[in-house]
Design a protein around this motif. Sequence first.
Motif, short mmCIF file in Angstrom:
data_model
loop_
_atom_site.label_atom_id
_atom_site.label_comp_id
_atom_site.label_asym_id
_atom_site.label_seq_id
_atom_site.Cartn_x
_atom_site.Cartn_y
_atom_site.Cartn_z
N PHE A 37 7.06 -17.60 -9.38
CA PHE A 37 7.19 -18.01 -7.99
C PHE A 37 6.04 -17.45 -7.15
CE2 PHE A 37 8.68 -17.12 -3.63
CZ PHE A 37 8.97 -18.42 -3.23
N PRO A 38 5.32 -18.31 -6.44
CA PRO A 38 4.15 -17.86 -5.66
C PRO A 38 4.51 -17.50 -4.22
CG PRO A 38 4.18 -20.25 -5.75
CD PRO A 38 5.43 -19.78 -6.46
N TYR A 39 4.95 -16.27 -3.99
CA TYR A 39 5.18 -15.85 -2.60
C TYR A 39 3.85 -15.97 -1.86
CZ TYR A 39 7.32 -13.28 1.26
OH TYR A 39 7.84 -12.93 2.49
N PRO A 40 3.82 -16.67 -0.73
CA PRO A 40 2.54 -16.99 -0.07
C PRO A 40 1.79 -15.75 0.40
CG PRO A 40 4.34 -18.35 0.79
CD PRO A 40 4.97 -17.26 -0.03
N ASP A 41 0.51 -15.68 0.04
CA ASP A 41 -0.32 -14.57 0.49
C ASP A 41 -0.40 -14.50 2.01
OD1 ASP A 41 -0.92 -13.41 -1.91
OD2 ASP A 41 -2.93 -14.28 -2.11
N ASP A 42 -0.37 -15.66 2.67
CA ASP A 42 -0.49 -15.64 4.14
C ASP A 42 0.77 -15.15 4.83
OD1 ASP A 42 1.18 -17.81 3.85
OD2 ASP A 42 -0.20 -19.27 4.72
N GLN A 43 1.82 -14.88 4.05
CA GLN A 43 3.04 -14.31 4.61
C GLN A 43 3.16 -12.81 4.32
OE1 GLN A 43 5.21 -16.04 6.66
NE2 GLN A 43 3.47 -17.43 6.55
N LEU A 44 2.06 -12.21 3.84
CA LEU A 44 2.02 -10.78 3.56
C LEU A 44 1.11 -10.07 4.54
CD1 LEU A 44 1.54 -10.76 -0.34
CD2 LEU A 44 3.68 -10.39 0.91
N ASP A 45 1.55 -8.93 5.04
CA ASP A 45 0.68 -8.00 5.76
C ASP A 45 0.34 -6.87 4.80
OD1 ASP A 45 0.10 -8.93 8.26
OD2 ASP A 45 1.84 -8.01 9.23
N ALA A 46 -0.93 -6.58 4.63
CA ALA A 46 -1.36 -5.51 3.73
C ALA A 46 -2.43 -4.69 4.42
CB ALA A 46 -1.89 -6.10 2.42
N TYR A 47 -2.23 -3.38 4.45
CA TYR A 47 -3.21 -2.53 5.11
C TYR A 47 -3.15 -1.10 4.54
CZ TYR A 47 1.04 -1.66 7.90
OH TYR A 47 2.33 -1.40 8.30
N ARG A 48 -4.27 -0.41 4.72
CA ARG A 48 -4.31 0.99 4.31
C ARG A 48 -3.39 1.81 5.19
NH1 ARG A 48 -9.56 5.12 4.29
NH2 ARG A 48 -8.44 6.91 3.38
N THR A 49 -2.70 2.74 4.59
CA THR A 49 -1.81 3.61 5.36
C THR A 49 -2.18 5.07 5.09
OG1 THR A 49 0.50 4.06 5.90
CG2 THR A 49 0.01 3.64 3.58
N VAL A 50 -1.30 5.98 5.45
CA VAL A 50 -1.58 7.41 5.33
C VAL A 50 -1.90 7.77 3.87
CG1 VAL A 50 0.87 7.97 5.00
CG2 VAL A 50 -0.69 9.71 5.90
N ASP A 51 -2.86 8.64 3.68
CA ASP A 51 -3.20 9.09 2.33
C ASP A 51 -2.07 9.94 1.74
OD1 ASP A 51 -5.69 7.87 2.28
OD2 ASP A 51 -6.71 9.60 3.16
N GLY A 52 -1.98 9.95 0.41
CA GLY A 52 -1.06 10.86 -0.26
C GLY A 52 0.26 10.28 -0.68
N ILE A 53 0.44 8.96 -0.58
CA ILE A 53 1.71 8.36 -0.99
C ILE A 53 2.02 8.71 -2.44
CG2 ILE A 53 2.88 6.15 -1.47
CD1 ILE A 53 2.83 6.84 1.48
N TYR A 54 1.00 8.81 -3.27
CA TYR A 54 1.23 9.07 -4.70
C TYR A 54 1.09 10.54 -5.06
CZ TYR A 54 0.83 4.09 -4.54
OH TYR A 54 1.02 2.77 -4.20
#
Length: 239
Positions: free
Chosen positions: A194-211
């Motif tokens: 199923f191709p969830y539309p890329d244009d319906q995603l917000d993607a951005y860098r966030t705070v460092d250290g999540i991992y």
Amino acid sequence: MCYHVSNQFDAEEVAREFRLPEVKLDLFKKQYDFNGFEKPYLPVISKENPKELTAYRWRLVPSWVKEEKDWKANTLNARNDELFTKASYRDSWQNRCLVICTGFFEPHYPELGAKEHESWYIKPKNKKFFALGAIYSVWKGIPTFSIVTKDATPKMAAVHNDGERQPLILTGNAALSWLIPNLTQNEMINLMEFPYPDDQLDAYRTVDGIYNAKQNTNVPEAIKPYERPAFDALDLFGL
């Protein structure tokens, strides 16, 4: 891989959004960053009870495992191309659920092959929640799940550029179909494309250290765009 997700809304808000009654959701507590390695409980809608919202524990444990301490496999995620053959999952592919979250995190490497990476946050552009396709196994009375992953879309491949994988994001009829009791393997394979539309995603860098397991990332900044730390320009010249 998808080892961290967010859900900053409490159980009542999740239930209200999906118009479902809460059942055994007391184990779910809202967080900005859920670390899968801590085996948290998250809200799910399962094939068994599609008209209820309940909480399952992250990290699938097959029913045949005797003691969890002896189960060493990393089953936070289940690759779509291993779902029907790998011992960890092949008894569970018919047990499907939707994991409800407000977003998920992925690492991004500005320079592939280097150790340094950035934390990126992905959320739905016009909705409150994602529904992630998952499978589950009930182990000693505890429902445990694994999030299904697939090849990344172009946008997600640019974010998760080391591995180019992403969780299976479902919506609409695809999400409803995931909960149909008697899906065949071929029907599941089609749904996992199923191709969830890329244009319906917000993607951005966030705070460092999540991992970074030593860093507390259960903070509001975890789901906000990255802000470069302030510095004094004179520091560049040692003044």
